[in-house]
Design a protein around this motif. Structure first.
Motif, mmCIF file in Angstrom:
data_model
loop_
_atom_site.group_PDB
_atom_site.id
_atom_site.type_symbol
_atom_site.label_atom_id
_atom_site.label_comp_id
_atom_site.label_asym_id
_atom_site.label_seq_id
_atom_site.Cartn_x
_atom_site.Cartn_y
_atom_site.Cartn_z
ATOM 1 N N VAL A 90 -15.040 -4.711 19.494
ATOM 2 C CA VAL A 90 -14.593 -5.339 18.247
ATOM 3 C C VAL A 90 -14.548 -4.314 17.114
ATOM 4 C CG1 VAL A 90 -15.193 -7.037 16.477
ATOM 5 C CG2 VAL A 90 -15.298 -7.665 18.870
ATOM 6 N N ALA A 91 -15.530 -3.403 17.090
ATOM 7 C CA ALA A 91 -15.528 -2.351 16.062
ATOM 8 C C ALA A 91 -14.261 -1.511 16.172
ATOM 9 C CB ALA A 91 -16.760 -1.461 16.222
ATOM 10 N N ALA A 92 -13.925 -1.086 17.402
ATOM 11 C CA ALA A 92 -12.723 -0.267 17.608
ATOM 12 C C ALA A 92 -11.466 -1.054 17.243
ATOM 13 C CB ALA A 92 -12.657 0.190 19.067
ATOM 14 N N GLY A 93 -11.448 -2.359 17.554
ATOM 15 C CA GLY A 93 -10.284 -3.199 17.246
ATOM 16 C C GLY A 93 -10.069 -3.367 15.756
ATOM 17 N N GLY A 94 -11.159 -3.616 15.022
ATOM 18 C CA GLY A 94 -11.068 -3.775 13.569
ATOM 19 C C GLY A 94 -10.525 -2.524 12.905
ATOM 20 N N LEU A 95 -10.985 -1.370 13.375
ATOM 21 C CA LEU A 95 -10.517 -0.100 12.800
ATOM 22 C C LEU A 95 -9.057 0.156 13.182
ATOM 23 C CD1 LEU A 95 -13.753 1.939 13.443
ATOM 24 C CD2 LEU A 95 -12.793 1.385 11.220
ATOM 25 N N ALA A 96 -8.692 -0.191 14.428
ATOM 26 C CA ALA A 96 -7.296 -0.014 14.861
ATOM 27 C C ALA A 96 -6.364 -0.842 13.988
ATOM 28 C CB ALA A 96 -7.144 -0.421 16.328
ATOM 29 N N ALA A 97 -6.772 -2.082 13.689
ATOM 30 C CA ALA A 97 -5.932 -2.972 12.877
ATOM 31 C C ALA A 97 -5.742 -2.417 11.466
ATOM 32 C CB ALA A 97 -6.569 -4.359 12.809
ATOM 33 N N ALA A 98 -6.835 -1.972 10.856
ATOM 34 C CA ALA A 98 -6.756 -1.469 9.477
ATOM 35 C C ALA A 98 -5.968 -0.164 9.409
ATOM 36 C CB ALA A 98 -8.169 -1.257 8.926
ATOM 37 N N LEU A 99 -6.226 0.748 10.362
ATOM 38 C CA LEU A 99 -5.588 2.059 10.314
ATOM 39 C C LEU A 99 -4.098 1.971 10.616
ATOM 40 C CD1 LEU A 99 -8.355 4.114 12.188
ATOM 41 C CD2 LEU A 99 -7.896 4.123 9.738
ATOM 42 N N SER A 100 -3.701 1.068 11.546
ATOM 43 C CA SER A 100 -2.280 0.981 11.914
ATOM 44 C C SER A 100 -1.441 0.519 10.726
ATOM 45 C CB SER A 100 -2.085 0.035 13.100
ATOM 46 O OG SER A 100 -2.502 -1.272 12.780
ATOM 47 N N THR A 101 -1.931 -0.473 9.984
ATOM 48 C CA THR A 101 -1.162 -0.973 8.838
ATOM 49 C C THR A 101 -1.186 0.025 7.691
ATOM 50 O OG1 THR A 101 -1.697 -3.218 9.491
ATOM 51 C CG2 THR A 101 -0.886 -2.920 7.261
ATOM 52 N N ALA A 102 -2.351 0.659 7.464
ATOM 53 C CA ALA A 102 -2.436 1.665 6.388
ATOM 54 C C ALA A 102 -1.402 2.759 6.627
ATOM 55 C CB ALA A 102 -3.842 2.253 6.334
ATOM 56 N N ALA A 103 -1.250 3.195 7.894
ATOM 57 C CA ALA A 103 -0.284 4.252 8.207
ATOM 58 C C ALA A 103 1.147 3.806 7.906
ATOM 59 C CB ALA A 103 -0.413 4.642 9.677
ATOM 60 N N GLY A 104 1.489 2.572 8.295
ATOM 61 C CA GLY A 104 2.834 2.049 8.032
ATOM 62 C C GLY A 104 3.134 1.965 6.540
ATOM 63 N N LEU A 105 2.144 1.526 5.775
ATOM 64 C CA LEU A 105 2.320 1.403 4.323
ATOM 65 C C LEU A 105 2.464 2.768 3.661
ATOM 66 C CD1 LEU A 105 -0.359 -1.359 3.797
ATOM 67 C CD2 LEU A 105 2.046 -1.593 3.170
ATOM 68 N N LEU A 106 1.656 3.720 4.111
ATOM 69 C CA LEU A 106 1.731 5.068 3.542
ATOM 70 C C LEU A 106 3.098 5.680 3.800
ATOM 71 C CD1 LEU A 106 -1.830 6.211 4.550
ATOM 72 C CD2 LEU A 106 -0.984 6.093 2.206
ATOM 73 N N LEU A 107 3.652 5.399 4.991
ATOM 74 C CA LEU A 107 4.990 5.914 5.293
ATOM 75 C C LEU A 107 6.029 5.263 4.383
ATOM 76 C CD1 LEU A 107 6.474 7.839 7.255
ATOM 77 C CD2 LEU A 107 7.082 5.822 8.564
ATOM 78 N N ALA A 108 5.866 3.966 4.102
ATOM 79 C CA ALA A 108 6.809 3.266 3.220
ATOM 80 C C ALA A 108 6.766 3.875 1.808
ATOM 81 C CB ALA A 108 6.473 1.778 3.155
#
Length: 579
Positions: free
Chosen positions: A387-405
């Protein structure tokens, strides 16, 4: 080192190593790679990447926590976010893909034949995306501080460094393949504990069905009936009927999230990474399936987490848990400051009731519920680590997409499109990476002082996108006479009204102590909360645009022809990805 810590380090750092390896393998060599991954991602791959991009810390960490405490009222997040995705897939993505440009402001610039429109779109995009990233950074800080047992600020710093490495190195190409891996991590991390807990409580291994089943203790009582009894006995509102600030506010909140979703640039950008309009439609279909796997489980996770929390603190009616006998997960979350107990009556027991004067659980941060859920239910340590790895994956994946935008809107739309049109590909790529680095630093600073819980902050971002970008895109596609001047006035009015209302309640740029309600009560506009105000802002945007259109005249004939072309299912894609 204890077993849980070892498993957590293996899960978290193992997944990071995977993301770094993928980013290095898929690093961007051209602007086309950096912005749209070369335009040759398959629909299935894109569907998974959209799923990860879409399911942020708000979906993974915060949404079930909100449902756990708001009950029925929390369903606005489920309906708004998934409903908006259908709007995006049906009404916007195929047409914008056929037009064939890199970014949302570029589409708006072409459609409204105006550099001013492009600049306004860039400003709206940056405001909405930065607000959204604050929610991701809060999620990263919460997860890191608990599982690596470090200070919230240090946890946030580690998360920023990880995003920097793979987002800046790989651009959209690296981010796409990383997000496919992150989707796999987060969906397993979300569903496996839910299956365990559903089995434990109801004997049904399918959480979606477990939510409506009877308890496994042989009492014949339905899980939701039991939860209603437990919470109402302690003075809380009934779980299955409590709505959020009235029916109108629920409607506005759902609508704001829905049209905000359809106007979010980092999700729309994903549709530019596939080779054709048909592939854009297919990837939308795949993404809906991948998103549904998590969103249909969330209500069960929320309800079961709330029941387990209540049963831990009050094991039997009228019997409160001794503070000294509190379980290990309670102590772990206390050290993060996200769970706080205050012994008001001095009896050494934990009293958790709705009455604020008697309630001794002075802080139960909603964002901890999903992360704490497996430990509350006494699940194996490897599940807690997952669950720890999943929570971080969720936050990091969206942060990366937003930063690219954000990065593409400044380097591609503002610099290349407006300020320095002769910028070379190489320099544009460098500018994109520098802008992304600055955006990470700013969002990290804002993440240290977030305006509320993750999903609430994200709801504000959706409201800002709903009131500015969505109406401009809709009118651009379906009102072919809409002129550039009218669209600019509409965007400025929509986001202006929404920001005024939000800042009035939450402070200017969310800075504490700067809210200015004056003699007006909270939610003064028909009881609509600031997080739900994007729907009103969107109506203002549409109204102002059509009023101005009457005075300024329609768009030129060649623009109307262009709109006819990208609305037609026939004919070629207008612009290729080659620059």
């Amino acid at each position: 080192m204890d077993e849980l810590k070892l498993y957590t380090y293996i899960a978290v750092f193992g997944s990071f190593a995977l993301y770094f390896a993928i980013a290095w393998w898929a690093r961007a060599g051209s602007t086309s790679d950096f912005y749209v991954a070369g335009g040759d991602i398959t629909p299935l791959q894109n569907g998974m990447a959209i799923g990860a991009d879409w399911m942020s810390a708000a979906s993974f960490i915060s949404m079930a926590g909100l449902i756990a405490f708001l009950g029925y009222g929390g369903s606005v997040f489920l309906m708004g976010w998934t409903g908006g995705y259908v709007l995006l897939a049906m009404l916007l993505a195929p047409y914008m893909r056929k037009h064939g440009k890199f970014t949302v402001p570029e589409f708006i610039s072409d459609r409204y034949y105006s550099k001013t429109a492009r600049i306004v779109a860039v400003i709206c995009l940056i405001i909405a995306s930065l607000t959204y990233i604050i929610g991701q950074m809060k999620g990263v800080g919460v997860a890191f501080s608990r599982f690596l047992e470090v200070d919230y600020g240090l946890g946030l710093g580690i998360g920023m460094a990880v995003v920097w490495v793979y987002a800046v190195l790989g651009g959209m190409k690296g981010i796409t393949y990383t997000q496919i891996a992150q989707y796999c991590v987060l969906i397993f991390a979300y569903t496996i504990p839910a299956v365990f807990i559903s089995l434990q409580l109801t004997g049904n291994p399918i959480p979606q069905l477990g939510l409506g089943s009877t308890l496994a203790d042989g009492s014949g009582v339905y899980l939701l009936d039991k939860l209603d009894m437990v919470v109402t006995d302690l003075g809380f509102k009934e779980y299955t009927t409590d709505n959020m600030g009235g029916t109108l506010n629920m409607f506005a909140y759902t609508m704001s999230l829905m049209i905000g979703t359809a106007g979010l640039p980092h999700v729309i950008m994903r549709f530019f990474t596939v080779p054709s309009v048909q592939a854009a439609r297919s990837s939308a279909g795949y993404a809906l399936v991948f998103i549904a796997l998590l969103y249909t489980v969330a209500p069960a996770v929320g309800a079961m987490a709330r029941l387990n929390l209540m049963n831990t603190i009050e094991p039997a009616a009228g019997q409160n848990l001794e503070y000294e006998a509190r379980p290990q997960w309670f102590k772990d979350w206390e050290t993060t400051g996200l769970l706080k107990f205050e012994d008001k009556n001095g009896d050494g027991k934990i009293t958790y009731v709705a009455d604020a004067e008697k309630n001794e659980m002075v802080k139960v941060d909603r964002d901890i519920m999903v992360l704490a859920n497996p430990a509350i239910a006494n699940l194996p340590n490897w599940v807690i680590a997952l669950v720890a790895a999943g929570g971080l994956a969720a936050a990091l994946s969206t942060a990366a997409g937003l930063l690219l935008a954000i990065s593409s809107s400044i380097s591609h739309d503002l610099m290349k499109g407006v300020l320095t049109p002769d910028l070379s590909d190489k320099n544009e790529l460098l500018a994109g990476r520098i802008v992304m680095t600055i955006a990470i630093l700013i969002s990290g600073y804002l993440g240290l002082h977030p305006p509320g819980f993750a999903a609430g902050t994200v709801a504000l971002a959706f409201g800002l996108a709903a009131s500015s970008i969505f109406p401009a895109l809709m009118m651009g596609i379906f009102a072919k006479k809409m002129s550039g001047t009218a669209a600019v006035w509409g965007m400025c009015s929509g986001i202006g009204v929404t920001m005024l209302y939000v800042f009035q309640h939450k402070g200017i740029m969310f800075i504490p102590g700067t809210s200015f309600l004056g003699d007006m009560g909270p939610d003064w506009f028909f009881g609509i909360s600031p997080n739900a105000f994007g729907a009103v802002g969107a109506l203002v945007n549409f109204a102002v645009a059509f009023i101005v259109l009457r005075f300024t005249g329609p768009a030129p004939a060649h623009i109307q022809d262009m709109v006819d072309n990208f609305r037609s299912p026939y004919g070629k894609i207008e612009a290729s990805h080659d620059h």
